[in-house]
Design a protein around this motif. Structure first.
Motif, PDB file in Angstrom:
ATOM      1  N   UNK A  81      63.052  26.826  94.399  1.00 37.78           N
ATOM      2  CA  UNK A  81      62.046  26.003  95.078  1.00 37.78           C
ATOM      3  C   UNK A  81      61.552  24.894  94.157  1.00 37.78           C
ATOM      4  N   UNK A  82      61.331  25.247  92.909  1.00 34.62           N
ATOM      5  CA  UNK A  82      60.862  24.255  91.931  1.00 34.62           C
ATOM      6  C   UNK A  82      61.920  23.187  91.697  1.00 34.62           C
ATOM      7  N   UNK A  83      63.184  23.606  91.623  1.00 36.38           N
ATOM      8  CA  UNK A  83      64.265  22.641  91.414  1.00 36.38           C
ATOM      9  C   UNK A  83      64.426  21.719  92.624  1.00 36.38           C
ATOM     10  N   UNK A  84      64.332  22.297  93.819  1.00 38.60           N
ATOM     11  CA  UNK A  84      64.471  21.498  95.037  1.00 38.60           C
ATOM     12  C   UNK A  84      63.378  20.436  95.135  1.00 38.60           C
ATOM     13  N   UNK A  85      62.240  20.736  94.545  1.00 34.04           N
ATOM     14  CA  UNK A  85      61.120  19.798  94.633  1.00 34.04           C
ATOM     15  C   UNK A  85      61.293  18.595  93.707  1.00 34.04           C
ATOM     16  N   UNK A  86      62.230  18.680  92.775  1.00 31.87           N
ATOM     17  CA  UNK A  86      62.430  17.586  91.832  1.00 31.87           C
ATOM     18  C   UNK A  86      63.286  16.490  92.445  1.00 31.87           C
ATOM     19  N   UNK A  87      62.900  15.242  92.210  1.00 31.71           N
ATOM     20  CA  UNK A  87      63.739  14.153  92.672  1.00 31.71           C
ATOM     21  C   UNK A  87      64.807  13.863  91.623  1.00 31.71           C
ATOM     22  N   UNK A  88      65.703  12.950  91.942  1.00 30.48           N
ATOM     23  CA  UNK A  88      66.843  12.676  91.061  1.00 30.48           C
ATOM     24  C   UNK A  88      66.384  12.255  89.670  1.00 30.48           C
ATOM     25  N   UNK A  89      65.291  11.480  89.593  1.00 28.67           N
ATOM     26  CA  UNK A  89      64.806  10.999  88.297  1.00 28.67           C
ATOM     27  C   UNK A  89      64.307  12.156  87.434  1.00 28.67           C
ATOM     28  N   UNK A  90      63.613  13.087  88.055  1.00 26.71           N
ATOM     29  CA  UNK A  90      63.068  14.229  87.313  1.00 26.71           C
ATOM     30  C   UNK A  90      64.147  15.219  86.905  1.00 26.71           C
ATOM     31  N   UNK A  91      65.251  15.231  87.640  1.00 22.28           N
ATOM     32  CA  UNK A  91      66.326  16.154  87.314  1.00 22.28           C
ATOM     33  C   UNK A  91      67.115  15.714  86.087  1.00 22.28           C
TER      34      UNK A  91
END
Length: 472
Positions: A81-91
């Motif tokens: 859930x935490x990973x899904x909430x990240x946008x491409x920049x944050x990933x």
């Protein structure tokens, strides 16, 4: 004393060796992973490193607080859930990206221990993506006292998709399959034709569509008239329907009169109710106009379903075209004695009954032009042939009327047959009008007789006068 020191040294050595087991076991230069992909080709997968792993201490670290909390709690669901909430920049930077072939096993290696996130970042064209669950995995991972340096990710089971469809049908008309295997109908020019467009609902409450529209293209022989209804069908139990209002969709003309779009509103697509139905159904009416192609390939028309899914990928689903056919009967009026002489001013009427009492649609009297031609255009046919009766109702000047009633069959693909019909054309001969001329034989007899009587009368008068003189 020396013995004691040796024992302690031996214990410490054993303890150090025991502590070094994880480090030794995980001292690989690279780690490998394999991703099993779905049977539908065309999904794009991106792999990101979202946390570091210390294989000596077994501790995780991450710049994202939510990811780190989930890792410390050991909750994979919260981690995803935490990973899904990240946008491409944050990933951050991708460590791998690929677009799958059908049921592909994609393998790769990484050199850094850590936690990796497998995210679907693109979808195939023409696929209805209903649900996607992304994946996280650790490399290496600790299992039963040892570090494991490779992992398999089952992405195939985490994607639910289908193939959307769109169709265009004649709402209420007698149809046939033409020579090109197209669904078709036959109609009079000037008549209305009603169509039904049916498209699959795409997306789901978790993968909501961002755009949805019908793009309808008709030939120049069809003119858009009106939308009859727009509704959602196949709801609860497969039978529930919902009529949509003009706030739920927009109509936009894209051609002169024969092409248009019907697009569902953002409000409808962003809600929940839309996804509880199976189909979007539009019915509309068009008119077969004077530009209609006669016979031939008919008047084609088609619809495409264009939609954008939750990944901003646009797809177009194309349907096979349908066709509206219409026919014509062409009449050529000729001189019976010389068929190369064409006669203008002859009137013809087309009927639906052999007694010639009921005038057919588009069959009212028309007169031949200077080329001796008249055309009854835009007639409806049928599979077995629709029967029309052609009759000359006004003779050209100086000619007798042809009393023959011509029986003609018009077929649904626009062809025409009947006595005297060649290439959809029928030749009708007329003979010249013949009447007694003034001063002819009948009059001459009476004239001669009259003159003879006058002469005879004169002779008798002269004889009488001579007798009178002789008597004196």
């Amino acid at each position: 004393m020396k013995t004691t020191k040796k024992i302690i040294a031996a214990i410490l050595a054993v303890m150090m060796l025991a502590l070094m087991i994880p480090m030794t076991a995980s001292a690989a230069d690279t780690y490998s992973y394999t991703i099993n992909t779905p049977s539908t080709a065309g999904y794009t997968f991106s792999i990101y490193k979202i946390a570091d792993l210390n294989t000596t201490t077994g501790e995780y670290s991450s710049s994202n607080a939510d990811v780190l909390t989930a890792l410390k709690d050991g909750d994979n669901k919260d981690l995803l859930t935490a990973a899904d909430a990240l946008d491409a920049a944050a990933l951050g930077t991708e460590v791998d990206s690929f677009t799958n072939t059908a049921s592909e096993q994609h393998s790769n290696t990484v050199s850094e221990a850590g936690v990796y996130y497998v995210k679907v970042t693109g979808t195939p064209a023409g696929v209805n993506v209903k649900s996607v669950t992304n994946s996280v995995f650790s490399l290496p991972y600790y299992n039963e006292g040892t570090w494991v340096d490779d992992v398999t990710v089952e992405a195939a089971t985490k994607i639910n998709d289908g193939t959307p469809t769109v169709t265009k049908e004649f709402t209420s008309a007698t149809t046939f399959t033409d020579a090109d295997q197209k669904t078709s109908t036959s109609e009079f020019i000037g008549s209305d034709v009603q169509f039904t467009l049916t498209g699959s609902v795409v997306g789901s409450t978790t993968e909501k569509a961002k755009a949805y529209k019908f793009v309808d293209t008709m030939s120049a022989g069809l003119t858009f008239k009106e939308i009859n209804s727009v509704k959602l069908t196949g709801g609860t139990g497969g039978t529930t329907e919902k009529d949509l209002t003009t706030t739920d969709y927009t109509y936009t003309k894209t051609g002169a009169d024969n092409s248009f779009e019907i697009a569902l509103s953002d409000t409808l697509l962003s809600g929940e109710e839309f996804y509880s139905y199976s189909n979007v159904v539009v019915t509309y009416t068009a008119t077969l106009n004077s530009n209609a192609v006669i016979g031939g390939k008919g008047n084609p028309n088609k619809v495409d379903l264009v939609y954008t899914n939750s990944y901003d990928d646009e797809s177009k689903i194309e349907d096979l075209e349908v066709r509206v056919y219409t026919a014509q009967i062409q009449v050529v009026k000729v001189d019976a004695a010389n068929t190369t002489t064409k006669l203008s001013g002859a009137g013809f009427t087309l009927y639906t009954d052999a007694a010639c009492n009921t005038v057919a649609t588009n069959g009212s009297e028309q007169k031949t032009d200077s080329n001796g031609t008249v055309t009854f255009k835009g007639l409806k046919g049928s599979a077995d042939g629709t029967t029309y009766y052609l009759k000359e109702t006004t003779a050209p000047s100086g000619y007798n009327i042809n009393s023959t009633v011509f029986e003609i069959e018009v077929f649904d693909n626009g062809t025409v047959s009947g006595t005297g019909v060649i290439n959809n054309e029928i030749q009708v001969p007329d003979s010249k009008l013949v009447a007694p001329n003034t001063g002819g034989m009948g009059t001459a007899v009476f004239t001669i007789c009259g003159a003879s009587l006058v002469v005879l009368g004169g002779v008798l008068m002269l004889i009488t006068l001579k007798k009178k003189k002789a008597a004196k």
